[in-house]
Write a protein that holds these residues in place. Structure first.
Motif, mmCIF file in Angstrom:
data_model
loop_
_atom_site.group_PDB
_atom_site.id
_atom_site.type_symbol
_atom_site.label_atom_id
_atom_site.label_comp_id
_atom_site.label_asym_id
_atom_site.label_seq_id
_atom_site.Cartn_x
_atom_site.Cartn_y
_atom_site.Cartn_z
ATOM 1 N N ARG A 193 0.837 -1.206 0.000
ATOM 2 C CA ARG A 193 0.000 0.000 0.000
ATOM 3 C C ARG A 193 0.876 1.262 0.000
ATOM 4 O O ARG A 193 0.618 2.217 -0.743
ATOM 5 C CB ARG A 193 -0.927 -0.019 1.219
ATOM 6 N N VAL A 194 1.921 1.258 0.820
ATOM 7 C CA VAL A 194 2.806 2.425 0.907
ATOM 8 C C VAL A 194 3.602 2.603 -0.385
ATOM 9 O O VAL A 194 3.727 3.730 -0.890
ATOM 10 C CB VAL A 194 3.756 2.298 2.121
ATOM 11 N N THR A 195 4.132 1.514 -0.915
ATOM 12 C CA THR A 195 4.924 1.649 -2.148
ATOM 13 C C THR A 195 4.043 2.105 -3.307
ATOM 14 O O THR A 195 4.482 2.917 -4.134
ATOM 15 C CB THR A 195 5.640 0.339 -2.503
ATOM 16 N N GLN A 196 2.800 1.636 -3.359
ATOM 17 C CA GLN A 196 1.896 2.090 -4.413
ATOM 18 C C GLN A 196 1.540 3.564 -4.227
ATOM 19 O O GLN A 196 1.455 4.327 -5.205
ATOM 20 C CB GLN A 196 0.621 1.243 -4.432
ATOM 21 N N ARG A 197 1.363 3.960 -2.998
ATOM 22 C CA ARG A 197 1.074 5.372 -2.709
ATOM 23 C C ARG A 197 2.237 6.266 -3.165
ATOM 24 O O ARG A 197 2.025 7.340 -3.726
ATOM 25 C CB ARG A 197 0.833 5.526 -1.206
ATOM 26 N N LEU A 198 3.451 5.797 -2.943
ATOM 27 C CA LEU A 198 4.626 6.559 -3.365
ATOM 28 C C LEU A 198 4.711 6.633 -4.887
ATOM 29 O O LEU A 198 5.004 7.697 -5.457
ATOM 30 C CB LEU A 198 5.883 5.924 -2.779
ATOM 31 N N MET B 157 12.322 14.688 3.209
ATOM 32 C CA MET B 157 11.174 15.358 3.838
ATOM 33 C C MET B 157 9.915 14.635 3.400
ATOM 34 O O MET B 157 9.811 14.153 2.280
ATOM 35 C CB MET B 157 11.123 16.840 3.473
ATOM 36 N N GLY B 158 8.987 14.547 4.331
ATOM 37 C CA GLY B 158 7.742 13.848 4.060
ATOM 38 C C GLY B 158 7.625 12.578 4.869
ATOM 39 O O GLY B 158 8.551 11.768 4.923
ATOM 40 N N MET B 159 6.478 12.453 5.538
ATOM 41 C CA MET B 159 6.165 11.247 6.303
ATOM 42 C C MET B 159 4.762 10.804 5.909
ATOM 43 O O MET B 159 4.233 11.245 4.895
ATOM 44 C CB MET B 159 6.326 11.524 7.793
ATOM 45 N N SER B 160 4.163 9.957 6.703
ATOM 46 C CA SER B 160 2.880 9.370 6.306
ATOM 47 C C SER B 160 1.833 10.424 5.964
ATOM 48 O O SER B 160 1.129 10.321 4.960
ATOM 49 C CB SER B 160 2.340 8.473 7.423
ATOM 50 N N ALA B 161 1.725 11.461 6.794
ATOM 51 C CA ALA B 161 0.638 12.424 6.644
ATOM 52 C C ALA B 161 0.817 13.360 5.458
ATOM 53 O O ALA B 161 -0.156 13.902 4.938
ATOM 54 C CB ALA B 161 0.492 13.246 7.924
ATOM 55 N N ASP B 162 2.077 13.577 5.036
ATOM 56 C CA ASP B 162 2.323 14.592 4.009
ATOM 57 C C ASP B 162 3.183 14.076 2.858
ATOM 58 O O ASP B 162 3.839 14.847 2.164
ATOM 59 C CB ASP B 162 2.970 15.837 4.639
ATOM 60 N N LEU B 163 3.146 12.771 2.644
ATOM 61 C CA LEU B 163 3.977 12.156 1.599
ATOM 62 C C LEU B 163 3.751 12.799 0.235
ATOM 63 O O LEU B 163 4.703 13.183 -0.455
ATOM 64 C CB LEU B 163 3.696 10.651 1.554
ATOM 65 N N GLU B 164 2.510 12.918 -0.182
ATOM 66 C CA GLU B 164 2.199 13.426 -1.523
ATOM 67 C C GLU B 164 2.688 14.860 -1.702
ATOM 68 O O GLU B 164 3.263 15.215 -2.731
ATOM 69 C CB GLU B 164 0.697 13.342 -1.807
ATOM 70 N N LEU B 165 2.454 15.683 -0.686
ATOM 71 C CA LEU B 165 2.875 17.080 -0.764
ATOM 72 C C LEU B 165 4.394 17.179 -0.831
ATOM 73 O O LEU B 165 4.940 17.978 -1.608
ATOM 74 C CB LEU B 165 2.345 17.844 0.450
ATOM 75 N N GLN C 246 6.775 18.648 -3.854
ATOM 76 C CA GLN C 246 7.681 19.770 -3.598
ATOM 77 C C GLN C 246 9.149 19.397 -3.788
ATOM 78 O O GLN C 246 10.030 20.208 -3.510
ATOM 79 C CB GLN C 246 7.461 20.306 -2.181
ATOM 80 N N GLY C 247 9.428 18.156 -4.236
ATOM 81 C CA GLY C 247 10.794 17.811 -4.598
ATOM 82 C C GLY C 247 11.541 16.872 -3.679
ATOM 83 O O GLY C 247 12.739 16.655 -3.863
ATOM 84 N N SER C 248 10.871 16.296 -2.688
ATOM 85 C CA SER C 248 11.549 15.360 -1.794
ATOM 86 C C SER C 248 12.176 14.207 -2.574
ATOM 87 O O SER C 248 11.603 13.719 -3.549
ATOM 88 C CB SER C 248 10.559 14.798 -0.773
ATOM 89 N N SER C 249 13.344 13.756 -2.102
ATOM 90 C CA SER C 249 13.952 12.568 -2.711
ATOM 91 C C SER C 249 13.973 11.389 -1.746
ATOM 92 O O SER C 249 14.456 10.320 -2.087
ATOM 93 C CB SER C 249 15.384 12.872 -3.178
ATOM 94 N N GLU C 250 13.440 11.593 -0.538
ATOM 95 C CA GLU C 250 13.324 10.500 0.430
ATOM 96 C C GLU C 250 12.158 10.786 1.361
ATOM 97 O O GLU C 250 12.045 11.882 1.903
ATOM 98 C CB GLU C 250 14.610 10.351 1.257
ATOM 99 N N VAL C 251 11.288 9.800 1.531
ATOM 100 C CA VAL C 251 10.198 9.918 2.508
ATOM 101 C C VAL C 251 10.404 8.871 3.590
ATOM 102 O O VAL C 251 10.892 7.767 3.329
ATOM 103 C CB VAL C 251 8.811 9.756 1.838
#
Length: 228
Positions: free
Chosen positions: A10-15, A200-208, A212-217
């Motif tokens: 689920r997480v990998t598909q979300r990413l 930058m980015g964790m469960s709650a704000d992964l998409e955002l 915005q350019g994150s290369s690691e969540v």
């Protein structure tokens, strides 16, 4: 299919979806599975699903897991917790990445205590992008000075920046903080070409974060379940 496998898929598909929505390739964003407080056998099961990078906050807990999982040749350990001076030697010895460097003293100790026969330790600077007084991290203005110090330390390699943004539902405020991070990261890249990681980015704000350019969540509970 186990709960862990369902969660991981689920997480990998979300990413993947987040990358596609942002016009980015999925390979541009690394998933760091935050395995703090989770047992070694659960980490190993996640490894068998294809995960390679794992984040640990607590040194004593991590050391036991790292020792138990030495047979997993491609596993990559990231230290993502606060760093006390008396804990730098085992961190420098057991991890490939340290994502929470925000003090000159800690950088120097990690460098001095990194074993000569190991590759340089990959380092991210932790930035307090929200300016909250209770949070660790340097200010955006302090990035150049700490980066310059790390560049002079032969057993450390500066790889980028990391932040934990404000805990808020205000998406505009979060987007602004992420945008400040991306700008700072791009400026760092101009001076240090090896810089390639914006965590930058964790469960709650992964998409955002991805937009915005994150290369690691960094994702923990959504993969492993609530803390045990």
């Amino acid at each position: 299919m186990s709960t862990l496998e369902q969660n991981y898929q689920r997480v990998t598909q979300r990413l993947i979806n987040a990358c596609q929505q942002s016009g980015r390739q999925p390979g541009e964003v690394r998933l760091l599975a935050v395995s703090k407080t989770k047992p070694a056998d659960m980490v190993e099961r996640c490894y068998q699903l294809g995960q390679r990078s794992f984040g640990e906050n607590y040194l004593q807990d991590a050391e036991a897991k790292i020792a138990a999982l030495q047979h997993l040749n491609e596993i990559e350990w990231h230290f993502i917790g606060p760093i006390q001076s008396n804990k730098t030697r085992p961190i420098a010895t057991h991890f490939q990445w340290v994502e929470t460097v925000c003090r000159d003293k800690i950088a120097r100790r990690l460098n001095d205590q990194r074993p000569d026969d190991m590759a340089p330790l990959n380092v991210l600077l932790q930035v307090n992008v929200s300016g909250e007084p209770q949070k660790a991290g340097i200010s955006l203005a302090d990035i150049p000075a700490l980066a310059q110090l790390i560049e002079q330390l032969p057993r450390l390699t500066l790889r980028g920046l990391m932040c934990i943004p404000e805990n808020t539902a205000d998406e505009a405020a979060l987007a602004a903080q992420f945008a400040h991070m991306k700008h700072a990261w791009q400026q760092l890249q101009q001076q240090y070409p090896q810089v390639d990681t914006l965590s930058m980015g964790m469960s709650a704000d992964l998409e955002l974060a991805v937009a915005q350019g994150s290369s690691e969540v960094r994702i923990g509970t959504d993969i492993f379940g609530a803390r045990g």
